[in-house]
Design an enzyme around this catalytic site. Sequence first.
Site, PDB file in Angstrom:
ATOM      1  CG  ASP A 140      -0.186  -3.864   2.577  1.00  0.00           C
ATOM      2  OD1 ASP A 140      -0.322  -3.095   3.566  1.00  0.00           O
ATOM      3  OD2 ASP A 140       0.285  -3.498   1.486  1.00  0.00           O
ATOM      4  CG  HIS A 198      -0.524   0.455   2.450  1.00  0.00           C
ATOM      5  ND1 HIS A 198      -0.209  -0.417   3.457  1.00  0.00           N
ATOM      6  CD2 HIS A 198      -0.256   1.690   2.933  1.00  0.00           C
ATOM      7  CE1 HIS A 198       0.210   0.269   4.500  1.00  0.00           C
ATOM      8  NE2 HIS A 198       0.206   1.564   4.200  1.00  0.00           N
ATOM      9  CB  SER A 218       3.014   1.334   6.048  1.00  0.00           C
ATOM     10  OG  SER A 218       1.832   1.811   6.644  1.00  0.00           O
TER      11      SER A 218
HETATM   12  C1  LIG Z   1       0.686   5.883   0.919  1.00  0.00           C
HETATM   13  C2  LIG Z   1       0.537   5.546   2.389  1.00  0.00           C
HETATM   14  C3  LIG Z   1       1.657   6.139   3.206  1.00  0.00           C
HETATM   15  C4  LIG Z   1      -0.810   6.105   2.913  1.00  0.00           C
HETATM   16  C5  LIG Z   1      -1.029   5.661   4.377  1.00  0.00           C
HETATM   17  O1  LIG Z   1      -0.629   4.612   4.747  1.00  0.00           O
HETATM   18  N1  LIG Z   1      -1.685   6.544   5.200  1.00  0.00           N
HETATM   19  C6  LIG Z   1      -1.898   6.363   6.570  1.00  0.00           C
HETATM   20  C7  LIG Z   1      -2.636   7.354   7.190  1.00  0.00           C
HETATM   21  C8  LIG Z   1      -2.896   7.271   8.536  1.00  0.00           C
HETATM   22  C9  LIG Z   1      -2.420   6.197   9.312  1.00  0.00           C
HETATM   23  C10 LIG Z   1      -1.660   5.198   8.678  1.00  0.00           C
HETATM   24  C11 LIG Z   1      -1.150   4.033   9.465  1.00  0.00           C
HETATM   25  C12 LIG Z   1       0.033   3.388   9.066  1.00  0.00           C
HETATM   26  C13 LIG Z   1       0.501   2.304   9.812  1.00  0.00           C
HETATM   27  C14 LIG Z   1      -0.209   1.825  10.938  1.00  0.00           C
HETATM   28  C15 LIG Z   1      -1.417   2.470  11.297  1.00  0.00           C
HETATM   29  C16 LIG Z   1      -2.242   1.966  12.420  1.00  0.00           C
HETATM   30  N2  LIG Z   1      -1.606   1.739  13.640  1.00  0.00           N
HETATM   31  C17 LIG Z   1      -1.869   3.558  10.569  1.00  0.00           C
HETATM   32  C18 LIG Z   1      -1.410   5.287   7.310  1.00  0.00           C
END
Ligand SMILES: CC(C)CC(=O)Nc1cccc(-c2cccc(CN)c2)c1
Length: 232
Positions: free
Chosen positions: A89, A41, A183
């Site tokens: 993912d 993602h 992520s």
């Molecule tokens: C292109 C991508 C970077 C878009 C994206 O991932 N946005 C985004 C926005 C808010 C929370 C998160 C997020 C990530 C990792 C873990 C978590 C939950 N613990 C949330 C991720």
Amino acid sequence: ILRGSVARPHLKPYMASLQLDGQHVCGGFLIAEQWVLSAAHCTEETDGKLFQVLLGAHSLTEPEPHKRLYQVRAQFPHPGSNIHNNKDDLLLLQLEEKAELNADVRVLPFQREDRDVAADTVCEVAGWGTIDHSGTRPDKLHQVERPVISRDVCNHRTRHDGTITQNMMCTDSRRKDTCKGDSGGPLVCDGVAEGVVTAGSRVCGNYKKPAIYTRIAPYAAWIDGVMASADG
Ligand SMILES: CC(C)CC(=O)Nc1cccc(-c2cccc(CN)c2)c1
């Protein structure tokens, strides 16, 4: 990483920062000299551009002895990954050349035995993702320890309501949690990468939405296949 702490510099030498135009977008980690594992993602907002991969870093901006930005030869999102759910993912990135391994750049083994990590096991997750609810992005790598919660608890209707498959695992998200930009990073339990951070419900630090990870063991054959098939 919400409510964690600054990592000890270069004590997580497998950590990678996936960057576009010099900006950190997602985490990742070195699984072989020429291969980084991350989350599919992370390519959602890249408009088809290839990442650059920063290895050997603690600070994203300051000069450091073994810090080096690698070009990516090819990116392989898992064929089952899609933008509508967190399934499959995973993203494999083949570096343009083998990474130079040293004290600050090292491969992290991943779990190959397909067996759930026991609930309450305390694992560690690190990243350059946002560190507060105003979206502050850190210059230095942060880390946090989190206990694994069972799939049954994570699938409760008041939590992720049955969407957590056996290819996923969860950690408690009360206060301390992963967040945007984390992520792709590894969930490390007893020195082995068991999971890859996925965005899930894209909320952070809310105990009703535990952090979700793609378990790596179920994908060992896919990972080996891609690494073997790509040239070199
Ligand atoms: C292109 C991508 C970077 C878009 C994206 O991932 N946005 C985004 C926005 C808010 C929370 C998160 C997020 C990530 C990792 C873990 C978590 C939950 N613990 C949330 C991720």
